[in-house]
Design an enzyme around this catalytic site. Structure first.
Site, PDB file in Angstrom:
ATOM      1  NE  ARG A  44      30.079 101.891 -10.250  1.00 44.87           N
ATOM      2  CZ  ARG A  44      31.394 101.842 -10.261  1.00 44.87           C
ATOM      3  NH1 ARG A  44      32.005 100.750  -9.845  1.00 44.87           N
ATOM      4  NH2 ARG A  44      32.116 102.851 -10.685  1.00 44.87           N
ATOM      5  N   GLY A  45      26.715 101.386  -6.348  1.00 37.16           N
ATOM      6  CA  GLY A  45      26.275 102.499  -5.526  1.00 37.16           C
ATOM      7  C   GLY A  45      26.233 103.828  -6.250  1.00 37.16           C
ATOM      8  CB  THR A  48      21.142 101.933  -8.791  1.00 35.09           C
ATOM      9  OG1 THR A  48      22.047 100.946  -8.274  1.00 35.09           O
ATOM     10  CG2 THR A  48      21.147 101.891 -10.308  1.00 35.09           C
ATOM     11  CE  LYS A  49      25.526 103.134  -1.807  1.00 33.13           C
ATOM     12  NZ  LYS A  49      25.255 101.740  -1.364  1.00 33.13           N
ATOM     13  N   GLY A  77      32.897  99.372  11.841  1.00 36.45           N
ATOM     14  CA  GLY A  77      33.542  98.261  12.551  1.00 36.45           C
ATOM     15  C   GLY A  77      33.248  96.909  11.943  1.00 36.45           C
ATOM     16  CD  GLU A 111      27.892  93.115  -3.134  1.00 30.20           C
ATOM     17  OE1 GLU A 111      28.394  93.846  -2.263  1.00 30.20           O
ATOM     18  OE2 GLU A 111      26.940  93.477  -3.861  1.00 30.20           O
TER      19      GLU A 111
END
Length: 222
Positions: A44-45, A48-49, A77, A111
């Protein structure tokens, strides 16, 4: 845990030597996009990113492995779902960094479900959350089929042995190093299994070839 750590240290040089021979990676913030993914880092960004996920990515990359972390492995992109699906399919194993708000993220759960469905080896890191606290919350925006899919993946992950980290008491560097060591140990096991499977297939093909050569194709009943 001490026995596992000693075993990892004995095998660390073996896997690093192997990867350095077959790969010519150079320090670069973005790995070669055409190269197969070794480790998919699911997280989960917002939670914990900036700590566990990024530090683990950097640590594995310095070891000449090919980790996948969305903000490091994707470029403007790229098709989001296409890129993630390809990385999960290509990876040898997954690391799921669970956090208090993990189950609020559709992408985290998607994911995780992909990794479970593709039968990837999963290494959980429970960061500031206990496994028993993880639960998918029903939402009107989430179809019932997806809810069951996500809930099943979370349940399987909850009962998978992993690392636990309490940011109030633990050392972040230690959990990253321990996680990297466990990743290396599991990659060795996966590579060994793949090699045994290849050797078994080659041996069976050789036996069939000898039988055909010995008896002739018209006499072979398989």
């Amino acid at each position: 845990m001490a026995t596992l750590t000693r075993s990892v240290r004995r095998n660390r040089n073996q896997i690093l030597h192997t990867h350095r021979i077959i790969r010519t990676a150079t320090p670069n913030p973005n790995p070669n996009p055409g190269r197969a993914c070794d480790v998919f880092i699911n997280h989960r960004g917002k939670d914990t990113k900036r700590n566990v996920a990024s530090l683990l990515y950097q640590h594995l990359f310095r070891l000449r492995l090919t980790p996948f972390l969305d903000n490091m492995s994707m470029k403007p992109g790229d098709k989001l779902f296409d890129k993630i699906h390809a990385a999960v399919n290509d990876c040898k194993l997954g690391v799921a960094v669970f956090s208090p708000r993990y189950c609020r993220s559709y992408f985290c759960l998607h994911e995780l479900a992909l990794m479970i469905e593709t039968k990837k080896k999963l290494i959980p890191i429970f960061c500031d959350v206990r496994p028993s606290d993880l639960a998918v919350v029903p939402s009107p925006a989430l179809p019932s089929a997806e809810l069951r899919r996500f809930a099943g993946a979370v349940e399987e992950a909850k009962y998978t042995v992993g690392l636990e980290f309490d940011s109030r008491k633990g050392n972040l560097a230690d959990v990253v190093k321990n996680a990297a060591d466990i990743v290396i140990e599991n990659l060795l096991e996966i590579d060994d299994d793949d090699e045994r499977g290849h050797n078994d297939h080659s041996s069976k093909s050789l036996q069939i070839h000898h039988r055909r050569h010995r008896h002739g194709p018209e006499q072979l009943i398989d």
